[in-house]
Design a protein around this motif. Structure first.
Motif: not given
Length: 182
Positions: A70-99
């Motif tokens: 769970a800790f590794a999944l959280y760290k993976f969801s927080r990491s982003s290489d792009n500097s754009s605002a959409a990419a700076a959001q966590p992975w789970l937030t981006r997944l929810i935003g796709s709907w």
């Protein structure tokens, strides 16, 4: 108050649950205990199984392994290489935003449903508020004379001459209209 012989009651209870073989020495007075190898042992002694070494179980190890995952999944969801605002959001937030596009579709669908329900309510109100037709179509005027002519009390038969004249005139007009239409 305690009973005078609790060991006797316990002995009676155990002997009912599990029959045991007893050896009685007739030369000695019975005290409720039999002697074996020089030690006194109660007659109703139940033999217990040896203790078993039990493991912690599969659930414990699954829970223990899920914490670092769970800790590794959280760290993976927080990491982003792009500097754009959409990419700076966590992975789970981006997944929810796709709907989010579904929400706009639901707004359109709900608006159409509301309009249809309002139209159905207006139609129902219109149909229920109009008075019903008082005219009853008759196939033949003799339907009023289908009852028995016998045992009719005086004054109970209505004068149907006007009704018969009306339907005869109506039938004549309908027949004339059919002749003209040919």
């Amino acid at each position: 108050m305690l009973s005078p012989r609790p060991s006797a009651l316990r002995l009676a209870r155990f002997s009912r649950l599990r029959p045991q073989h007893r050896r009685h020495d007739t030369t000695k007075a019975t005290t409720g205990h039999a002697t074996s190898a020089g030690q006194a042992e109660p007659v109703a002694h139940a033999h217990h199984a040896e203790p078993v070494n039990e493991s912690l179980g599969r659930g414990f190890y699954i829970t223990l392994a899920s914490l670092p995952l769970a800790f590794a999944l959280y760290k993976f969801s927080r990491s982003s290489d792009n500097s754009s605002a959409a990419a700076a959001q966590p992975w789970l937030t981006r997944l929810i935003g796709s709907w989010a596009s579904l929400q706009e579709r639901w707004v359109v669908r709900n608006t159409l449903h509301t309009r249809m329900v309002e139209q159905a309510a207006q139609d129902r109100n219109l149909f229920q508020s109009t008075p019903a037709s008082q005219m009853v179509e008759l196939k033949f005027p003799e339907v009023f004379n289908t009852g028995s002519p016998y045992n009719v009390p005086a004054g109970q038969m209505a004068n149907l001459d006007a009704l018969v004249a009306h339907y005869e005139k109506r039938n004549r007009d309908a027949a004339a209209g059919r002749r003209v239409g040919r």
